[in-house]
Design a protein around this motif. Structure first.
Motif, PDB file in Angstrom:
ATOM      1  N   THR A 160       0.868  -1.186   0.000  1.00 14.41           N
ATOM      2  CA  THR A 160       0.000   0.000   0.000  1.00 14.41           C
ATOM      3  C   THR A 160       0.903   1.234   0.000  1.00 14.41           C
ATOM      4  O   THR A 160       2.102   1.144   0.275  1.00 14.41           O
ATOM      5  N   VAL A 161       0.304   2.382  -0.270  1.00 14.44           N
ATOM      6  CA  VAL A 161       1.078   3.621  -0.267  1.00 14.44           C
ATOM      7  C   VAL A 161       1.580   3.935   1.143  1.00 14.44           C
ATOM      8  O   VAL A 161       2.731   4.331   1.329  1.00 14.44           O
ATOM      9  N   ARG A 162       0.720   3.716   2.147  1.00 13.78           N
ATOM     10  CA  ARG A 162       1.148   4.040   3.513  1.00 13.78           C
ATOM     11  C   ARG A 162       2.292   3.140   3.978  1.00 13.78           C
ATOM     12  O   ARG A 162       3.175   3.575   4.720  1.00 13.78           O
ATOM     13  N   GLU A 163       2.306   1.885   3.550  1.00 13.18           N
ATOM     14  CA  GLU A 163       3.445   1.022   3.878  1.00 13.18           C
ATOM     15  C   GLU A 163       4.714   1.569   3.220  1.00 13.18           C
ATOM     16  O   GLU A 163       5.793   1.582   3.833  1.00 13.18           O
ATOM     17  N   GLN A 165       5.358   4.662   2.459  1.00 18.94           N
ATOM     18  CA  GLN A 165       5.772   5.876   3.176  1.00 18.94           C
ATOM     19  C   GLN A 165       6.473   5.522   4.490  1.00 18.94           C
ATOM     20  O   GLN A 165       7.475   6.132   4.856  1.00 18.94           O
ATOM     21  N   ALA A 211       4.231   9.281  -3.958  1.00 16.60           N
ATOM     22  CA  ALA A 211       4.277   9.476  -2.504  1.00 16.60           C
ATOM     23  C   ALA A 211       5.681   9.414  -1.909  1.00 16.60           C
ATOM     24  O   ALA A 211       5.889   9.883  -0.794  1.00 16.60           O
TER      25      ALA A 211
ATOM     26  N   TRP B 266      -5.742   7.446  -1.405  1.00 17.78           N
ATOM     27  CA  TRP B 266      -4.812   6.439  -1.894  1.00 17.78           C
ATOM     28  C   TRP B 266      -5.582   5.173  -2.273  1.00 17.78           C
ATOM     29  O   TRP B 266      -6.734   4.991  -1.844  1.00 17.78           O
ATOM     30  N   PRO B 267      -4.951   4.284  -3.040  1.00 16.82           N
ATOM     31  CA  PRO B 267      -5.664   3.059  -3.457  1.00 16.82           C
ATOM     32  C   PRO B 267      -6.280   2.302  -2.282  1.00 16.82           C
ATOM     33  O   PRO B 267      -7.406   1.801  -2.378  1.00 16.82           O
ATOM     34  N   GLU B 268      -5.534   2.216  -1.178  1.00 17.46           N
ATOM     35  CA  GLU B 268      -6.028   1.426  -0.040  1.00 17.46           C
ATOM     36  C   GLU B 268      -7.154   2.114   0.714  1.00 17.46           C
ATOM     37  O   GLU B 268      -7.706   1.528   1.660  1.00 17.46           O
TER      38      GLU B 268
END
Lengths: 360, 360
Positions: A160-163, A165, A211, B266-268
């Motif tokens: 995921t994007v947050r992972e 980041q 990101a 975000w995608p998630e």
């Protein structure tokens, strides 16, 4: 005039000492020295998934790789989850279910223990690969410092994007953006979110590239020039290839698994399942996987309990139907060709797509 | 020298009377005449999702579109599923659950009936769009013949390779390859397989392009030049865009939904859920969607029962948290810009990526 995507890939190659921006996926149990060595000789980066290996086995593998010519190399292990909660009654139901597909499962099979993470990290650092990669989380800070001191790059798998980041903030040198198409285990940082946060590579790569500032390596669904070119267009600097290498003669794959890949499965012939290890992974939709999806089948036990419980079935397998036959949604791209050629052709073909008419 | 991907797109444009190989997604409830008309004026294909519309509403919409200037147009409705099995006790549990998010749900809310498919097909054919598209299955043979006699193209949504093959065999003129990234309803032919056969666009487009001879239109995760270029490289002849058009001023979106998209999710931040209609669809991961994912939440009722049951909650919504806020995994690409510009820029930007340095 060179395309921005090709320029980005060329910069990545220079940074990592590669001729091709093609990285072998670190497939635990399917990373023989011969395959990693062939990928490196083709100008890409070889890989070793050490998850199931002891420190001595890691050292031995690395010595074999150097003896075979060496070259750019990635090694990988999992960031450990907390110890699983055990439930004897539930494990009994899983054992009964598995007994329908293979031999009776002894109750002690669920006691399987993962290798010691810290000792594996020590052994990988001693082996001095170009990169060590994380999956299922970020490396603890002390290991990040150790890698930096030794000049070993940290590649961090993110789903995921947050992972992504979080990994960049922790010091990762590049993000491996793992699309839901990928074969094998999915690297969700939180195991329980793996199904609900499935992100397609097509959305994941551009979002992560937006990101973070570090290079993005795309993986999942990639195995030929077209897919590599598309990933570079989406913002990747390199591609990581797993399933597409499994039919290469150097992969020495289990014969049932290799035969099933030779049937060129469509994307929908694979399934994301916890049935083999307790952690979500994508495999061929075999008879066992289908049975495990049925509403009345027992939920898989957590990792690594389920991994231990399914070992007897897998060891006794006489067809692909009970093999842990990992495969991504682009499994049909796997070819029975030398890995060196596969790697070289992915890159030369991708360049021709991105710069039509340009001389290579 | 022109790139093969650009040549393929140009051939598609010629075949369908377009200047840009960009097709608006037929979003039921979010296809105002103004948006379809703006897309057509930009050289793409406008769309109308007629699912919830009566024959009279379909005729009125088409008259409005012609009055606004007309142009290439796709209309779409669902191939009907068998009537749902009802379960009063279960519906009561769903109603109780929904009562936590909105007003009390009357028991009759579950009696919602879909529009009559045959009458919708008649009305769409009378409207003479360039294309009529199917989703959730293939059109029955008599309707395929009717379309052919009127010179209306049949675009068939497919979520797997086998669905695409079935649609081509039944006479489809093009396949809309819908990746799991797509916002809104997922077009799985068999509702019960929608979750287990999620295929990423990155794997789906090349596999369908290999399996069928008709053109492939990629959809799901596409909304800017990079994503359009990547889809063309993977084998598509055109792209279909939905979520990326929802912030265009012509879309006249529900304010809560539009504001949530403006946060560039975000995608998630999206989830595939049956919680709104009983059929799997991708929406923002709102408070209601998250609650419906919890293990103790009641399973959604089948379509269209669930659709009826959730209407009171949605009608009373005062924030995005209970709106049916469909969004794909590339929702962050939606921009507050005229749709004509969005369409034109997707194509001119994609060409520049695929033929760097070529004069447009």
């Amino acid at each position: 005039m060179s395309s921005p995507a090709v320029q980005r890939a060329a910069a990545f190659c220079e940074q990592f000492g590669l001729r091709c921006p093609v990285i072998m996926a670190p497939m635990a149990g399917s990373s023989p020295v011969a395959l990693a060595s062939a990928v490196a000789s083709g100008g890409g980066m070889g890989a070793c998934g050490v998850l199931a290996m002891s420190p001595e086995q890691i050292a031995g593998w690395a010595a074999g790789f150097r003896a075979a010519g060496g070259g750019p190399l990635q090694m990988n292990t999992w960031v450990p989850d907390p110890p699983p909660a055990r439930d004897a009654d539930h494990e009994q139901r899983v054992r009964d279910f598995l007994g329908r597909f293979g031999p009776a499962v002894p109750s002690a099979a669920g006691d399987a223990q993962p290798q010691n993470f810290d000792l594996q990290m020590e052994a990988m650092i001693e082996a001095e690969p170009a990169a060590i990669s994380s999956i299922m989380g970020v490396f603890p800070e002390q290991w990040v410092r150790r890698l930096q001191r030794r000049g070993i790059r940290w590649l961090a798998v993110a789903t995921t994007v947050r992972e992504a980041q979080a990994a960049e903030a922790a010091g990762a040198d590049a993000i491996v953006a793992q699309g839901m198409e990928a074969g094998g285990h999915r690297g969700a940082f939180r195991a329980e979110r793996a199904e609900s946060e499935l992100v397609g590579l097509f959305a994941l790569v551009p979002a992560i590239a937006e990101a973070v500032k570090v290079p993005v390596i795309a993986t999942g669904g990639i195995g030929d020039p077209k897919t590599a070119a598309a990933a570079l267009v989406l913002g990747a600097s390199a591609v990581q290839v797993g399933t597409a290498l499994l039919r290469c003669p150097e992969a020495k794959l289990n014969e049932h698994w290799a035969e099933a890949l030779a049937q060129r499965p469509w994307p929908e012939d694979t399934a994301a399942t916890r049935a083999f290890s307790g952690r979500l992974g994508r495999s061929l939709r075999t008879a066992y996987v289908q049975a495990a999806e049925a509403p009345d089948a027992p939920r898989p036990a957590p990792y690594p309990v389920q991994r231990g419980l399914t070992k007897p079935m897998q060891s006794a397998a006489t067809s692909v139907d009970t093999v842990m036959a990992w495969a991504g949604q682009a499994a049909r791209l796997a070819q029975d060709r030398p890995a060196k050629e596969v790697v070289e052709d992915i890159w030369s073909g991708a360049r021709e797509i991105l710069e039509p008419g340009c001389k290579l």
